[in-house]
Design an enzyme around this catalytic site. Structure first.
Site, PDB file in Angstrom:
ATOM      1  N   HIS A   1       0.844  -1.201   0.000  1.00  0.00           N
ATOM      2  CA  HIS A   1       0.000   0.000   0.000  1.00  0.00           C
ATOM      3  C   HIS A   1       0.875   1.245   0.000  1.00  0.00           C
ATOM      4  CE1 HIS A   1       0.812   0.232   4.332  1.00  0.00           C
ATOM      5  NE2 HIS A   1       0.446  -1.039   4.426  1.00  0.00           N
TER       6      HIS A   1
HETATM    7  P1  TYD Z   1      -1.860  -2.739   7.124  1.00  0.00           P
HETATM    8  O1  TYD Z   1      -1.478  -1.308   7.285  1.00  0.00           O
HETATM    9  O2  TYD Z   1      -2.412  -3.176   5.806  1.00  0.00           O
HETATM   10  O3  TYD Z   1      -0.645  -3.681   7.513  1.00  0.00           O
HETATM   11  P2  TYD Z   1       0.810  -3.892   6.865  1.00  0.00           P
HETATM   12  O4  TYD Z   1       1.191  -2.667   6.165  1.00  0.00           O
HETATM   13  O5  TYD Z   1       1.648  -4.110   8.022  1.00  0.00           O
HETATM   14  O6  TYD Z   1       0.784  -5.095   6.024  1.00  0.00           O
HETATM   15  O7  TYD Z   1      -2.894  -3.102   8.288  1.00  0.00           O
HETATM   16  C1  TYD Z   1      -3.355  -4.405   8.493  1.00  0.00           C
HETATM   17  C2  TYD Z   1      -4.669  -4.298   9.260  1.00  0.00           C
HETATM   18  O8  TYD Z   1      -4.455  -3.697  10.538  1.00  0.00           O
HETATM   19  C3  TYD Z   1      -5.700  -3.443   8.550  1.00  0.00           C
HETATM   20  O9  TYD Z   1      -6.963  -4.073   8.727  1.00  0.00           O
HETATM   21  C4  TYD Z   1      -5.677  -2.131   9.293  1.00  0.00           C
HETATM   22  C5  TYD Z   1      -5.257  -2.530  10.680  1.00  0.00           C
HETATM   23  N1  TYD Z   1      -4.450  -1.487  11.370  1.00  0.00           N
HETATM   24  C6  TYD Z   1      -4.971  -0.783  12.444  1.00  0.00           C
HETATM   25  O10 TYD Z   1      -6.120  -0.996  12.848  1.00  0.00           O
HETATM   26  N2  TYD Z   1      -4.189   0.149  13.072  1.00  0.00           N
HETATM   27  C7  TYD Z   1      -2.936   0.439  12.664  1.00  0.00           C
HETATM   28  O11 TYD Z   1      -2.236   1.292  13.257  1.00  0.00           O
HETATM   29  C8  TYD Z   1      -2.408  -0.288  11.527  1.00  0.00           C
HETATM   30  C9  TYD Z   1      -1.022  -0.018  11.012  1.00  0.00           C
HETATM   31  C10 TYD Z   1      -3.196  -1.235  10.909  1.00  0.00           C
END
Ligand code: TYD
Length: 136
Positions: A52
């Protein structure tokens, strides 16, 4: 923002016979105030994280333990940073697509973030991210 804004930051390290101590001060070692800290851990072998981009968020990523690769893409070029030391961080500017790959067993990826969690700040679709850069 371009890949040139993203850099490995060498963090202070205080070493003595009892081990190492590293600290990070918002606005001093990194160019933002820290509003949120989160970490990835217990990542299964072969799993990929990230995939992302963010409109406004700035981050510093630190391999607290183990190792992983962070692939950054500003829409023009792509660069891979291998993270494996707790005394170095990768500063990520806004408008950067990131993938986290090759996560070693037991790795802990700590992220310092400039903003609270906001799903509206995310690009989850690569083509939408590219369209939002001025390099489309
Ligand atoms: P995501 O940012 O896609 O994770 P990564 O970049 O580590 O692969 O987040 C994964 C899930 O966690 C998504 O459903 C959003 C949630 N999330 C939160 O609720 N709070 C946060 O601070 C973060 C970073 C993610």
């Amino acid at each position: 923002m371009s890949l040139r804004d993203c850099k490995i930051v060498s963090l202070p390290k205080i070493s003595d016979p009892r081990g190492n101590l590293t600290f990070i001060e918002g606005g001093i070692h990194i160019p933002f105030d820290i509003r949120r800290v989160y970490y990835l851990y217990d990542v299964p072998e072969g799993a990929e994280r990230g995939a992302h981009g963010h409109r406004n968020l700035q981050q510093l990523i630190v391999a607290m333990s183990g190792s992983f690769d962070v692939v950054l893409d500003d829409g023009m070029e792509r660069k891979t940073f291998h993270m494996n030391r707790a005394s170095y961080g990768l500063y990520i500017s806004p408008m950067m697509w990131r993938d986290i790959t090759n996560v070693s067993s037991g790795a802990v990826c700590m992220v310092l973030a400039s903003e609270l969690y906001d799903e509206q700040d995310y690009f989850r679709d690569y083509s939408q991210f590219i369209a939002a850069t001025d390099r489309a």
